[in-house]
Design an enzyme around this catalytic site. Sequence first.
Site, PDB file in Angstrom:
ATOM      1  N   LYS A  78       0.977  -1.088  -0.041  1.00  0.00           N
ATOM      2  CA  LYS A  78       0.052  -0.111   0.039  1.00  0.00           C
ATOM      3  C   LYS A  78       0.833   1.307  -0.094  1.00  0.00           C
ATOM      4  O   LYS A  78       1.904   1.112   0.597  1.00  0.00           O
ATOM      5  CB  LYS A  78      -0.791  -0.055   1.334  1.00  0.00           C
ATOM      6  CG  LYS A  78      -2.019   1.087   1.601  1.00  0.00           C
ATOM      7  CD  LYS A  78      -2.403   0.741   2.860  1.00  0.00           C
ATOM      8  CE  LYS A  78      -3.596   2.089   2.909  1.00  0.00           C
ATOM      9  NZ  LYS A  78      -4.448   1.644   4.300  1.00  0.00           N
ATOM     10  N   SER A 153      -9.163   1.520   3.374  1.00  0.00           N
ATOM     11  CA  SER A 153      -8.267   2.516   2.403  1.00  0.00           C
ATOM     12  C   SER A 153      -7.174   1.540   1.688  1.00  0.00           C
ATOM     13  O   SER A 153      -6.589   1.865   0.706  1.00  0.00           O
ATOM     14  CB  SER A 153      -7.624   3.415   3.138  1.00  0.00           C
ATOM     15  OG  SER A 153      -6.806   2.938   4.084  1.00  0.00           O
ATOM     16  N   SER A 177      -9.101  -0.689   7.517  1.00  0.00           N
ATOM     17  CA  SER A 177      -8.635  -0.491   6.147  1.00  0.00           C
ATOM     18  C   SER A 177      -7.795  -1.859   5.788  1.00  0.00           C
ATOM     19  O   SER A 177      -7.666  -1.688   4.375  1.00  0.00           O
ATOM     20  CB  SER A 177      -7.803   0.511   6.108  1.00  0.00           C
ATOM     21  OG  SER A 177      -8.531   1.636   6.380  1.00  0.00           O
TER      22      SER A 177
END
Lengths: 454, 61
Positions: A78, A153, A177
């Site tokens: 990420k 996210s 997330s």
Amino acid sequence: MADFETIPEIADGYARGAVSPLEIVQRSLERIRQRDPHLSAFLEVAETHAMAMAAKAEAEIRRDGPRGPLHGIPFALKDVFDREGFRTTAQSRLLAKNVARRSASCVARLEAAGAIFVGKLATHEFALGGPAYDLPAPPARNPWNPAHFTGGSSSGSGAAVAARMVPFALGTDTGGSVRNPAAACGIVGMKPTYGSIPVDGVVELSRSLDTVGPMTPDVTGNEIVLRVLTGCPTDDLVATMAPTALKGQRIGVIRRFYRTDMQADPEMAAAIEAALATLSDHGAEIVEVDLPPLQEMADCSRVILVSEAYALHRNLLQSRAADYSASTRARILPGAFIPAADYIRARDLQHHFKARIDAALAEVDVLITATNMETPARFDEPDRLTLQYGRHARAPFNLTGHPALSMPIGFSASGLPLAMQIIGRHNDERSVYRIAQSYHRLAPHTIAAPPDPD
Amino acid sequence: MTASEAPEDARVLPGCNAGEVSQARQAAEQLLDRFRRIRSQEALETIADLVRPRDGADGDG
């Protein structure tokens, strides 16, 4: 190479000489080339670096054998994790030129174990902003149906692992997330015990809640990555448990979260009950547990999160507010209006709620409840997307720091993944993995790959 | 006090339009309204709790 999809499968292939790191990394890169134009999971692909590392791993394995289960395994990050020499943008204009001078400790641990960095993945801006179209890159799309959201996210991480572009990715979980995209994309995502994995070199959102977590197609691979991240040995995994491991296990189900405090979609609720029945039919004892209302813990967590996020971004918001996405501003700005007394009370209540969940876990081995209340919305349903932002049962375990894993338990009538959440005592991820692995063995059809996008 | 008159609003306003700030304030107020209704044993607000000696020693004034 259809069988070499998970970390254990690939590691076994390397040990037997049935497949090589160059073949696996080349396949990963080819899949990214083919699939990512439809999914927008990747922000940057480190092709030259990955091939060089694959050649190195291949020579090492040929000479000395694999040094561990992550040796030669490709992974992606990420884009909130620093990897030396590569940009960390948090999908924001504000960090567009930010190149990491050193890797985050957790990334360094993975690479020391021989894992091969392949690229950076899409995220909501600063891990908070929500899917947005006013950012340098578009939001990631769900491999099960690209018209649908991935959850966030760690959106790119969910998409990349679900589409089998990489066998694992790292995400971060502050308000759910890792677990949200894991649930929405039909993969396994673990938010481990708060504080168990170092967060240096990871873009901060809320320091009292931020946690790093592995995302994988399978349970065993997830446990392997977590062991490496926490510096623990990778032998004696739950995968080696006897098939009778469920007998005598006590599982506390938190039904109020998805039946009364919020109402899960009927398909989701039915799938959770079916999963519990499967576990019960094979020896687990299911008991109902009572906890404080979901909304209380969610609100307490939110007070902490927005206060800390606003404190972090306050100066930049004053000078460069226009460079943030509108949705990021909408989520951070409320923190400006939280008085210190409320923030301090929320931190006090954090201990109170942790004690309540500790008390429940003193009577059972794990807790089970919903991750999300429904499958992910379509991008062209913005109102439903906005509504879904608050419809979940993830936040309580960010607040209390308990390890919590989301895993797939089936599919909706429209072909989207359904999921449940398993929660354990602090530092007892093993019990969580034990139940997850037991369920996976009993319901292997629930872990599947989506069809290739056209 | 309106959103545009509050001192904190003036500080966060640069670059954020008044509508955004007003919405953020409303969102915070809704969150705080729910949060402040959470009752817990640890949140007792009697005078006795406020002046309770923290180190276990007797307090006599």
